[in-house]
Design a protein around this motif. Structure first.
Motif, PDB file in Angstrom:
ATOM      1  N   ARG A 113      -8.193  39.950  50.317  1.00  0.00           N
ATOM      2  CA  ARG A 113      -6.985  39.199  50.704  1.00  0.00           C
ATOM      3  C   ARG A 113      -6.531  38.293  49.568  1.00  0.00           C
ATOM      4  O   ARG A 113      -5.332  38.148  49.326  1.00  0.00           O
ATOM      5  N   ALA A 114      -7.474  37.664  48.881  1.00  0.00           N
ATOM      6  CA  ALA A 114      -7.120  36.798  47.755  1.00  0.00           C
ATOM      7  C   ALA A 114      -6.462  37.603  46.638  1.00  0.00           C
ATOM      8  O   ALA A 114      -5.482  37.156  46.026  1.00  0.00           O
ATOM      9  N   GLN A 115      -6.968  38.809  46.365  1.00  0.00           N
ATOM     10  CA  GLN A 115      -6.364  39.661  45.342  1.00  0.00           C
ATOM     11  C   GLN A 115      -4.960  40.097  45.749  1.00  0.00           C
ATOM     12  O   GLN A 115      -4.044  40.114  44.924  1.00  0.00           O
ATOM     13  N   ILE A 116      -4.792  40.442  47.019  1.00  0.00           N
ATOM     14  CA  ILE A 116      -3.470  40.850  47.503  1.00  0.00           C
ATOM     15  C   ILE A 116      -2.483  39.697  47.381  1.00  0.00           C
ATOM     16  O   ILE A 116      -1.337  39.881  46.961  1.00  0.00           O
ATOM     17  N   GLN A 117      -2.920  38.499  47.722  1.00  0.00           N
ATOM     18  CA  GLN A 117      -2.048  37.329  47.613  1.00  0.00           C
ATOM     19  C   GLN A 117      -1.667  37.077  46.157  1.00  0.00           C
ATOM     20  O   GLN A 117      -0.511  36.764  45.852  1.00  0.00           O
ATOM     21  N   GLN A 118      -2.627  37.231  45.246  1.00  0.00           N
ATOM     22  CA  GLN A 118      -2.346  37.033  43.823  1.00  0.00           C
ATOM     23  C   GLN A 118      -1.330  38.066  43.323  1.00  0.00           C
ATOM     24  O   GLN A 118      -0.397  37.726  42.608  1.00  0.00           O
ATOM     25  N   LYS A 119      -1.507  39.327  43.729  1.00  0.00           N
ATOM     26  CA  LYS A 119      -0.563  40.376  43.330  1.00  0.00           C
ATOM     27  C   LYS A 119       0.824  40.096  43.903  1.00  0.00           C
ATOM     28  O   LYS A 119       1.834  40.297  43.231  1.00  0.00           O
ATOM     29  N   GLU A 124       6.430  38.420  43.019  1.00  0.00           N
ATOM     30  CA  GLU A 124       7.541  37.504  43.302  1.00  0.00           C
ATOM     31  C   GLU A 124       8.025  36.838  42.013  1.00  0.00           C
ATOM     32  O   GLU A 124       9.230  36.697  41.793  1.00  0.00           O
ATOM     33  N   HIS A 125       7.089  36.470  41.156  1.00  0.00           N
ATOM     34  CA  HIS A 125       7.453  35.857  39.876  1.00  0.00           C
ATOM     35  C   HIS A 125       8.253  36.841  39.020  1.00  0.00           C
ATOM     36  O   HIS A 125       9.279  36.477  38.424  1.00  0.00           O
ATOM     37  N   LEU A 126       7.812  38.103  38.949  1.00  0.00           N
ATOM     38  CA  LEU A 126       8.540  39.124  38.191  1.00  0.00           C
ATOM     39  C   LEU A 126       9.924  39.372  38.783  1.00  0.00           C
ATOM     40  O   LEU A 126      10.899  39.551  38.051  1.00  0.00           O
ATOM     41  N   ARG A 127      10.020  39.395  40.116  1.00  0.00           N
ATOM     42  CA  ARG A 127      11.310  39.604  40.779  1.00  0.00           C
ATOM     43  C   ARG A 127      12.288  38.500  40.399  1.00  0.00           C
ATOM     44  O   ARG A 127      13.457  38.756  40.107  1.00  0.00           O
ATOM     45  N   GLN A 128      11.815  37.260  40.356  1.00  0.00           N
ATOM     46  CA  GLN A 128      12.683  36.151  39.977  1.00  0.00           C
ATOM     47  C   GLN A 128      13.132  36.270  38.528  1.00  0.00           C
ATOM     48  O   GLN A 128      14.296  36.002  38.210  1.00  0.00           O
ATOM     49  N   GLN A 129      12.226  36.695  37.655  1.00  0.00           N
ATOM     50  CA  GLN A 129      12.608  36.881  36.250  1.00  0.00           C
ATOM     51  C   GLN A 129      13.666  37.967  36.103  1.00  0.00           C
ATOM     52  O   GLN A 129      14.617  37.820  35.333  1.00  0.00           O
TER      53      GLN A 129
END
Length: 199
Positions: A113-119, A124-129
């Motif tokens: 779950r932690a890995q999925i949240q990180q991905k 989301e960061h890439l989408r904003q860029q």
């Protein structure tokens, strides 16, 4: 009328002998059963390996309660082994193994779950860029400010562009006759004010 029964002496002795023999056999069978339980070395080793696997999976961080239960039961199983209570030790070792497996499964799930949240955060960061890059691409080009009019009311002259040099075939080759200037053959140049008819 009251009847009083008195057992016969011969029958009473046989009955007592049978009961005591039966009791003695039961005690012997129980003692023999306790002595026949082998040490649960396999269960203890399996429980210990599952505990290590749970620790390696991060159960101390993600499932500390379940890992604590497993460790506690494993310690109790070790105490029972030392006391030669092999049946109790085997049960406790099995419980410790089960708790360790549960702790390991919970730890792996939490880590996934932690890995999925990180991905998801990275996406989301890439989408904003990408959205910011598209927003800059779709902006209209900056509009130049209008040039101020000249004092005579006419628009200012545009700067001259560099014109390409004429091809070499139009230039005449230099003559070797002397030094100084060179005369060109007489050519009549067309009059720029002439509109194509005769005057």
């Amino acid at each position: 009328m009251v009847h009083i029964f008195s057992p016969l002496n011969g029958r009473s002795r046989r009955f007592r002998t049978a009961v005591s023999t039966l009791a003695l056999a039961t005690v012997m069978a129980t003692l023999a059963g306790c002595a026949s339980v082998p040490p649960p070395d396999g269960s203890m080793n399996l429980a210990q390996s599952q505990l290590q696997a749970a620790r390696d999976a991060g159960a101390a961080d993600y499932a500390p309660v379940d890992l604590g239960f497993a460790q506690s039961k494993f310690q109790q199983a070790q105490s029972a082994m030392a006391s030669r209570k092999y049946d109790v030790a085997g049960q406790l070792a099995d419980e410790a193994r089960a708790d360790a497996e549960l702790a390991r499964a919970k730890a792996r799930l939490a880590a996934a779950r932690a890995q999925i949240q990180q991905k998801s955060d990275d996406n989301e960061h890439l989408r904003q860029q990408i959205e910011q890059a598209h927003a800059h691409d779709n902006d209209p080009p900056p509009v130049a400010a209008p040039a101020p009019a000249s004092s005579n009311g006419l628009p200012p002259a545009q700067p001259m562009e560099d014109l390409p040099a004429p091809p070499s075939s139009q230039l005449s080759s230099p003559q070797d006759q002397g030094q100084g200037t060179q005369t060109l053959p007489d050519q009549t140049l067309p009059d720029p004010n002439h509109q194509g008819g005769q005057l």
